[in-house]
Design an enzyme around this catalytic site. Structure first.
Site, PDB file in Angstrom:
ATOM      1  CB  THR A  83      46.342  54.021  61.387  1.00 53.13           C
ATOM      2  OG1 THR A  83      45.294  53.551  60.520  1.00 53.13           O
ATOM      3  CG2 THR A  83      46.050  55.467  61.706  1.00 53.13           C
ATOM      4  CB  CYS A 196      46.346  47.150  57.544  1.00 58.19           C
ATOM      5  SG  CYS A 196      45.539  47.333  59.147  1.00 58.19           S
TER       6      CYS A 196
END
Length: 231
Positions: A83, A196
């Site tokens: 992430t 992202c």
């Protein structure tokens, strides 16, 4: 082949993309029935997300540091945080383990440098777009970073958490993202970072003439190369 440690579940939708890319990368290089050696520790994202929006980054660091130690103990040779946003606590995680941490922003900066890109737009969560923990690593590599305006940042953030992290891929949201990509290009961005790990589920390079750098793909490719001793 080294064993890749992956902190996942943030969200699991992007973690499955990581797992696929790691295995595809190994198979592409080694052929046959080869697959990646991966130790995946998948956290409960609801807990992490609540702490993020409370601003309790210390608690998120503690959770992920414990997960990282477990991954190392299980035999991982190096670690990925699957992430972008949680690289905010990458220093704390790195300090908690004795194996290297392959930083997603460093891998992305290297890819941009290899292509001669020095001015980019950045899409991601508000945390990633607005705070220094991610942008500063790119800027230290000599890359200027442009971010969307406040209304666009709010919309990008909302779509990530309310749609993409819940498995919803909506054409209207894709249109919104592509409009922001075009706006960043008009401001002089040579390319746009999909900063992202879920955004690649929504926007693909074929959707726009602006070069897109998908950090999930870049991070996974760097991990494959590191696992095989290529870097």
């Amino acid at each position: 082949m080294k064993t890749i440690g992956l902190l996942g579940g943030m969200s699991w939708e992007s973690s499955q993309t990581y797992y696929r890319l790691l295995n595809e990368g190994i198979k592409k290089r080694l052929g046959g029935l080869h697959s990646a050696r991966v130790i995946l520790y998948s956290v409960d994202f609801a807990e992490i997300e609540a702490l993020q929006h409370q601003g309790d980054w210390e608690s998120t660091a503690n959770i992920l540091a414990e997960a990282a130690r477990s991954t190392e103990a299980a035999g991982a040779d190096f670690l990925l945080i699957g992430t972008n946003t949680m690289h905010k606590v990458a220093p704390e995680i790195a300090e908690s383990i004795n194996i290297p941490l392959l930083h997603i922003a460093d891998a992305t900066a290297q890819a941009l440098q290899n292509d001669g890109v020095n001015r980019v737009g950045l899409l991601g969560t508000r945390f990633t777009m607005e705070q220094a923990f991610y942008r500063s690593r790119l800027e230290q590599a000599g890359i200027e970073v442009l971010v969307p305006n406040e209304a666009e940042r709010n919309d990008i953030h909302r779509i990530i958490y309310e749609e993409l992290c819940q498995g919803q891929v909506l054409s209207g949201s894709r249109d919104n993202y592509l409009a922001t990509v075009d706006s960043l290009a008009q401001q002089g961005a040579q390319a746009v970072i999909l900063g992202c790990t879920e955004i690649g589920l929504l926007v693909r390079p074929s959707d726009t003439s602006v070069p897109l750098y998908d950090t999930t793909e870049i991070h996974a490719d760097a991990a494959v190369r590191l696992a095989l001793g290529e870097i």
